[in-house]
Design a protein around this motif. Structure first.
Motif, PDB file in Angstrom:
ATOM      1  N   TYR A   1       3.367  -2.648  -1.448  1.00  0.00           N
ATOM      2  CA  TYR A   1       2.721  -1.368  -1.643  1.00  0.00           C
ATOM      3  C   TYR A   1       1.161  -1.405  -1.468  1.00  0.00           C
ATOM      4  O   TYR A   1       0.393  -0.813  -2.095  1.00  0.00           O
ATOM      5  N   GLN A   2       0.626  -2.200  -0.599  1.00  0.00           N
ATOM      6  CA  GLN A   2      -0.784  -2.848  -0.663  1.00  0.00           C
ATOM      7  C   GLN A   2      -1.273  -3.392   0.546  1.00  0.00           C
ATOM      8  O   GLN A   2      -0.324  -3.891   1.353  1.00  0.00           O
ATOM      9  N   GLU A   3      -2.252  -3.481   0.857  1.00  0.00           N
ATOM     10  CA  GLU A   3      -2.776  -4.279   2.022  1.00  0.00           C
ATOM     11  C   GLU A   3      -2.484  -5.906   2.193  1.00  0.00           C
ATOM     12  O   GLU A   3      -2.283  -6.198   3.160  1.00  0.00           O
ATOM     13  N   ALA A   4      -2.042  -6.366   1.172  1.00  0.00           N
ATOM     14  CA  ALA A   4      -1.709  -7.775   1.119  1.00  0.00           C
ATOM     15  C   ALA A   4      -0.457  -8.105   1.597  1.00  0.00           C
ATOM     16  O   ALA A   4      -0.020  -9.091   1.748  1.00  0.00           O
ATOM     17  N   PHE A   5       0.449  -6.897   1.547  1.00  0.00           N
ATOM     18  CA  PHE A   5       1.857  -7.073   1.936  1.00  0.00           C
ATOM     19  C   PHE A   5       2.149  -8.002   2.949  1.00  0.00           C
ATOM     20  O   PHE A   5       3.131  -8.912   2.637  1.00  0.00           O
ATOM     21  N   LEU A   6       1.823  -7.703   4.190  1.00  0.00           N
ATOM     22  CA  LEU A   6       2.364  -8.464   5.274  1.00  0.00           C
ATOM     23  C   LEU A   6       1.542  -9.992   5.487  1.00  0.00           C
ATOM     24  O   LEU A   6       1.972 -10.873   5.651  1.00  0.00           O
ATOM     25  N   PRO A   7       0.167  -9.883   5.135  1.00  0.00           N
ATOM     26  CA  PRO A   7      -0.487 -11.284   5.047  1.00  0.00           C
ATOM     27  C   PRO A   7       0.363 -12.369   3.727  1.00  0.00           C
ATOM     28  O   PRO A   7       0.484 -13.470   4.305  1.00  0.00           O
ATOM     29  N   TRP A   8       0.597 -11.557   2.866  1.00  0.00           N
ATOM     30  CA  TRP A   8       1.308 -12.482   1.774  1.00  0.00           C
ATOM     31  C   TRP A   8       2.573 -12.969   2.283  1.00  0.00           C
ATOM     32  O   TRP A   8       2.778 -14.129   2.086  1.00  0.00           O
ATOM     33  N   HIS A   9       3.416 -12.253   2.842  1.00  0.00           N
ATOM     34  CA  HIS A   9       4.800 -12.642   3.255  1.00  0.00           C
ATOM     35  C   HIS A   9       4.529 -13.628   4.594  1.00  0.00           C
ATOM     36  O   HIS A   9       5.312 -14.570   4.599  1.00  0.00           O
ATOM     37  N   ARG A  10       3.474 -13.604   5.418  1.00  0.00           N
ATOM     38  CA  ARG A  10       3.187 -14.470   6.360  1.00  0.00           C
ATOM     39  C   ARG A  10       2.829 -15.855   5.844  1.00  0.00           C
ATOM     40  O   ARG A  10       3.353 -16.843   6.337  1.00  0.00           O
ATOM     41  N   ALA A  11       2.049 -15.857   4.675  1.00  0.00           N
ATOM     42  CA  ALA A  11       1.677 -17.142   4.015  1.00  0.00           C
ATOM     43  C   ALA A  11       2.989 -17.712   3.404  1.00  0.00           C
ATOM     44  O   ALA A  11       3.176 -18.852   3.600  1.00  0.00           O
TER      45      ALA A  11
ATOM     46  N   GLY B   1      -4.246   8.551   5.050  1.00  0.00           N
ATOM     47  CA  GLY B   1      -3.178   8.936   5.538  1.00  0.00           C
ATOM     48  C   GLY B   1      -2.367   7.639   6.035  1.00  0.00           C
ATOM     49  O   GLY B   1      -2.187   6.841   5.436  1.00  0.00           O
ATOM     50  N   LYS B   2      -1.812   8.054   7.319  1.00  0.00           N
ATOM     51  CA  LYS B   2      -0.944   6.781   7.823  1.00  0.00           C
ATOM     52  C   LYS B   2      -1.710   5.803   7.979  1.00  0.00           C
ATOM     53  O   LYS B   2      -2.709   5.790   8.602  1.00  0.00           O
ATOM     54  N   TYR B   3      -1.086   4.446   8.073  1.00  0.00           N
ATOM     55  CA  TYR B   3      -1.809   3.367   8.368  1.00  0.00           C
ATOM     56  C   TYR B   3      -0.481   2.394   8.890  1.00  0.00           C
ATOM     57  O   TYR B   3       0.578   2.646   8.455  1.00  0.00           O
ATOM     58  N   PHE B   4      -0.900   1.434   9.629  1.00  0.00           N
ATOM     59  CA  PHE B   4       0.108   0.627  10.062  1.00  0.00           C
ATOM     60  C   PHE B   4       1.251   0.026   8.949  1.00  0.00           C
ATOM     61  O   PHE B   4       2.353  -0.044   9.110  1.00  0.00           O
ATOM     62  N   ASP B   5       0.371  -0.817   7.948  1.00  0.00           N
ATOM     63  CA  ASP B   5       1.171  -1.257   7.128  1.00  0.00           C
ATOM     64  C   ASP B   5       1.937  -0.254   6.276  1.00  0.00           C
ATOM     65  O   ASP B   5       3.046  -0.535   5.775  1.00  0.00           O
ATOM     66  N   ASN B   6       1.327   0.978   5.951  1.00  0.00           N
ATOM     67  CA  ASN B   6       2.199   2.068   5.222  1.00  0.00           C
ATOM     68  C   ASN B   6       3.339   2.381   5.860  1.00  0.00           C
ATOM     69  O   ASN B   6       4.480   2.494   5.283  1.00  0.00           O
ATOM     70  N   LEU B   7       3.223   2.624   7.161  1.00  0.00           N
ATOM     71  CA  LEU B   7       4.538   3.222   7.960  1.00  0.00           C
ATOM     72  C   LEU B   7       5.596   1.950   8.112  1.00  0.00           C
ATOM     73  O   LEU B   7       6.707   1.979   8.198  1.00  0.00           O
ATOM     74  N   LEU B   8       5.149   0.542   8.451  1.00  0.00           N
ATOM     75  CA  LEU B   8       5.838  -0.437   8.678  1.00  0.00           C
ATOM     76  C   LEU B   8       6.513  -0.807   7.485  1.00  0.00           C
ATOM     77  O   LEU B   8       7.861  -1.232   7.328  1.00  0.00           O
ATOM     78  N   GLU B   9       6.116  -0.788   6.029  1.00  0.00           N
ATOM     79  CA  GLU B   9       6.733  -1.133   4.871  1.00  0.00           C
ATOM     80  C   GLU B   9       7.949  -0.370   4.614  1.00  0.00           C
ATOM     81  O   GLU B   9       8.757  -0.623   3.840  1.00  0.00           O
TER      82      GLU B   9
ATOM     83  N   SER C   1      -4.642  -0.775   7.128  1.00  0.00           N
ATOM     84  CA  SER C   1      -4.452  -0.349   5.907  1.00  0.00           C
ATOM     85  C   SER C   1      -5.449   0.458   4.909  1.00  0.00           C
ATOM     86  O   SER C   1      -6.723   0.121   5.299  1.00  0.00           O
ATOM     87  N   ILE C   2      -5.068   0.842   3.811  1.00  0.00           N
ATOM     88  CA  ILE C   2      -6.048   1.231   2.784  1.00  0.00           C
ATOM     89  C   ILE C   2      -6.505  -0.030   2.255  1.00  0.00           C
ATOM     90  O   ILE C   2      -5.759  -0.879   2.018  1.00  0.00           O
ATOM     91  N   PRO C   3      -7.883  -0.087   2.170  1.00  0.00           N
ATOM     92  CA  PRO C   3      -8.588  -1.455   1.652  1.00  0.00           C
ATOM     93  C   PRO C   3      -7.876  -1.771   0.284  1.00  0.00           C
ATOM     94  O   PRO C   3      -7.510  -0.827  -0.418  1.00  0.00           O
ATOM     95  N   GLN C   4      -7.608  -3.107  -0.043  1.00  0.00           N
ATOM     96  CA  GLN C   4      -7.003  -3.556  -1.062  1.00  0.00           C
ATOM     97  C   GLN C   4      -7.832  -3.221  -2.412  1.00  0.00           C
ATOM     98  O   GLN C   4      -9.012  -3.426  -2.425  1.00  0.00           O
ATOM     99  N   GLY C   5      -6.983  -2.562  -3.361  1.00  0.00           N
ATOM    100  CA  GLY C   5      -7.467  -2.230  -4.413  1.00  0.00           C
ATOM    101  C   GLY C   5      -8.405  -0.952  -4.614  1.00  0.00           C
ATOM    102  O   GLY C   5      -9.050  -0.449  -5.357  1.00  0.00           O
ATOM    103  N   TYR C   6      -8.163  -0.181  -3.284  1.00  0.00           N
ATOM    104  CA  TYR C   6      -9.257   0.842  -3.050  1.00  0.00           C
ATOM    105  C   TYR C   6      -8.562   2.207  -3.836  1.00  0.00           C
ATOM    106  O   TYR C   6      -9.406   2.976  -4.598  1.00  0.00           O
ATOM    107  N   ILE C   7      -6.979   2.422  -3.834  1.00  0.00           N
ATOM    108  CA  ILE C   7      -6.698   3.745  -4.524  1.00  0.00           C
ATOM    109  C   ILE C   7      -6.949   3.465  -6.106  1.00  0.00           C
ATOM    110  O   ILE C   7      -6.508   2.352  -6.626  1.00  0.00           O
ATOM    111  N   GLY C   8      -7.379   4.135  -6.699  1.00  0.00           N
ATOM    112  CA  GLY C   8      -7.537   4.295  -8.019  1.00  0.00           C
ATOM    113  C   GLY C   8      -8.666   3.534  -8.633  1.00  0.00           C
ATOM    114  O   GLY C   8      -8.919   3.697  -9.915  1.00  0.00           O
TER     115      GLY C   8
END
Length: 633
Positions: free
Chosen positions: A176-186, A336-344, A298-305
């Motif tokens: 549920y954040q920008e790091a989702f796909l990069p973390w799993h790639r690592a 609104g919609k972002y690639f990682d948001n829709l892919l997750e 993505s929404i920038p990491q740590g942006y919401i809130g």
């Protein structure tokens, strides 16, 4: 000490050692002080004042040993480590140091000159690791992969590298954040560093994967075989089936010591039940095709809130403001919609579809299917990266516990002061070739909405209307539909939300009309919430996903004929929520109180209803105003 022009042949005692101890190009009163700082930094200083690289710039033998590396660094301006450019080695000092090396690192003038060339070994990077479609592997190649897991991870033992590797996901995975796909790639790259080969991907995007009669459908046979032939050890239990689950106990109440998978995907499943189950993959594939069309990552990491929203974009300012009033992010793009948001979303759907172990983030990595599933998810990520070379990321965000650009180590220390050594989002958002691996072509072409869709042949129904492209809508623009869940947050348990659409004016849906079957004209998709489960500690559990709610967009590709001509306000969203962890259905009163479990229907683009009525569909928009999904009306 003077400039080197007065020296004939450089030697350590008369000249070179003072390049480090008393650099002549620095004002005289500061030379010795600066030199001492350099020497401490490189070798012998206290922890708080030293890098402790093990290079003693005050020792002839140490500088001689490291001379080639030192020369490269001072020539490039990377050494000494200083922000004062006036302290860098001048050109003539670099040339004198080079001459000193080529004359044999002479300590005094009594030492003979020895012709010593500086040899710079050519660096040939290793050939890239190739991730291949697992259905393309012959028997020997597949057995080699199984043996690599067997030999390097010992997956059938509790105290093993396998348990350690999979627990990394249990305790550190980011969702549920920008790091989702990069973390799993690592995480994938780290496993490959352990087993010494590429992870073959399971291509669940194959265009015939939702055809129950195709060999592409369901879990690949490689994960179902009981045995395999090890290249040197003979017949052994297949680790892709019999690797131990988390702590040797499946998530399923009825499971044993190995990961449990959904019954319709197992050999001997009821044919009709399996066919219904397999066809649902088509909806997940459609969601992924929709995600790939999004222009922003993505929404920038740590942006919401966080603080810092631009106040100028708020209609009025009477604190506290609702987060939905902040329309734009820091880059001026619509939230609104972002690639990682829709892919997750389809990512979660697949996990729940494969479950039970794959449907809980604490257990999922212990199922060997996880690795090939995510290798293909990474292939989707790579497809988007290649199509968007100028995409922006929160590059410096660390992806703990992985270390280094090529993720060959982990650091589990909570108090590590050198956070900069961790792998970052930016490091993982590069093209995969630069990271040392590539993807081989799939055996079967990937699904896309422009190809013949097998599902329509299966359904043979006129109750569904396939969304049309621009050429089929008389240039009126594309028509899309979404059910949007707002305030979605991580949950401890896994929930499957099956979504149905109907005309509000008609009666409630019958039990038959609430079947989650793609042939059911009211069933339009699934939104899964993968449970975060129990991490090793409450602290690690809390940091795996953001605490603020996010929007989850469910693209609707299969439009029931009943609602095609209705405005959004006339469409009712009907949900059937199942607690997959417990295997029980959740009543409306209960899930209505849960964050992110209430869906709202939106049209995006012209609809038949708005054309005939001459009015906008909900939400009401002025011409040119941004819609709820971040598009111009």
């Amino acid at each position: 000490m003077t400039a080197p022009d007065d020296q004939i042949d450089p030697v350590w005692e008369d000249e070179i050692k003072n390049f480090f101890a008393r650099p002549y190009w620095i004002e005289e009163k500061n030379r010795e002080r600066i030199g001492n700082i350099w020497i401490k930094k490189m070798h012998c200083g206290a922890k708080e004042e030293s890098y402790n690289f093990g290079i003693n710039l005050g020792s002839h033998e140490s500088v001689k040993e490291w001379s080639r590396q030192i020369y490269l660094q001072v020539k490039s301006g990377n050494m000494p480590m200083t922000e004062n450019k006036a302290h860098l080695f001048p050109k003539e000092a670099v040339e004198r140091f080079h001459l000193w090396i080529t004359q044999g690192h002479r300590k005094t003038h009594a030492c003979p000159i020895v012709d010593t060339a500086i040899r710079f070994p050519t660096h040939e990077p290793p050939p890239p690791v190739v991730r291949r479609d697992i259905s393309n592997l012959n028997e020997d190649e597949l057995n080699a992969y199984r043996a690599a897991i067997d030999d390097n991870l010992n997956p059938t033992e509790l105290k093993s590298k396998w348990q350690e590797l999979c627990y990394v996901h249990t305790d550190w995975c980011l969702h549920y954040q920008e790091a989702f796909l990069p973390w799993h790639r690592a995480h994938l790259m780290y496993m490959e560093s352990l087993i010494g080969c590429g992870i073959p991907y399971w291509n669940w995007m194959a265009e015939d994967a939702s055809n129950p009669e195709s060999v592409s459908s369901g879990i690949p046979q490689a994960f179902l075989d009981d045995e395999y032939i090890h290249p040197t050890k003979g017949k052994r239990a297949n680790p892709l089936k019999f690797a131990l689950a988390k702590d040797g106990k499946s998530k399923s109440k009825d499971g044993g010591e190995h990961p449990t998978r959904a019954k319709p995907l197992l050999p001997g499943a009821d044919r009709r039940e399996r066919a219904t189950y397999i066809r649902r993959m088509n909806l997940f594939q459609r969601q992924i095709v929709d995600a790939l069309q999004e222009p922003y990552f993505s929404i920038p990491q740590g942006y919401i809130g966080t603080a810092g929203y631009p106040w100028a974009n708020i209609p009025e300012f009477t604190p506290p403001q609702d987060i939905k009033l902040y329309l734009y992010d820091f880059r001026g793009k619509v939230i609104g919609k972002y690639f990682d948001n829709l892919l997750e979303q389809p990512h979660d759907n697949f996990h729940g579809w494969i479950g039970p172990d794959m449907a809980d983030n604490s257990y999922t990595a212990f199922d060997p299917v996880f690795w090939s599933f995510h290798a293909n998810m990474d292939r989707v990520f790579e497809t988007w990266i290649q199509a968007h070379p100028t995409a922006q990321y929160t590059s410096s965000f660390p992806l703990r516990p992985f270390v280094g650009a090529h993720v060959s180590a982990i650091n589990l220390s909570e108090g590590d002061p050198n956070a900069w050594v961790h792998t970052t989002i930016g490091g993982m958002a590069k093209g995969c070739r630069s990271l040392g691996y590539t993807f081989d072509s799939p055996r079967v072409p990937d699904f896309n909405k422009g190809t013949l869709d097998y599902v329509w042949k299966l359904a043979e129904t006129e109750n569904m209307v396939l969304l049309k492209d621009n050429s089929e809508t008389e240039n009126k623009g594309p028509t899309k539909a979404y059910v949007i869940f707002d305030g979605v947050r991580c949950t401890d348990e896994t929930f499957v939300i099956d979504v149905f659409l109907k005309d509000k004016a008609r009666a409630s849906l019958t039990e038959k009309e609430l079947e989650s079957d793609i042939e059911n004209p009211y069933f339009v998709g699934t939104s899964t919430r993968i449970g975060m489960g129990d991490a090793a500690t409450s602290e690690s559990k809390g940091r795996r996903c953001i605490t603020q709610g996010v929007k989850r967009f469910l693209p609707i590709s299969l439009i029931p004929a009943e609602i095609e001509s209705l405005g959004a306000e006339q469409v009712e969203v009907v949900l059937k929520v199942t607690n997959l962890s417990q295997g029980t259905e959740v009543d409306k009163e209960t899930y209505g109180k849960m964050n992110g479990f209430t869906g709202k229907f939106y049209w995006e683009g012209p609809t038949a209803a708005s054309e005939r009525a001459g009015a906008e569909s909900e939400p009401t928009k002025a011409e040119g105003q941004e819609s709820c999904c971040g598009r111009k009306s």
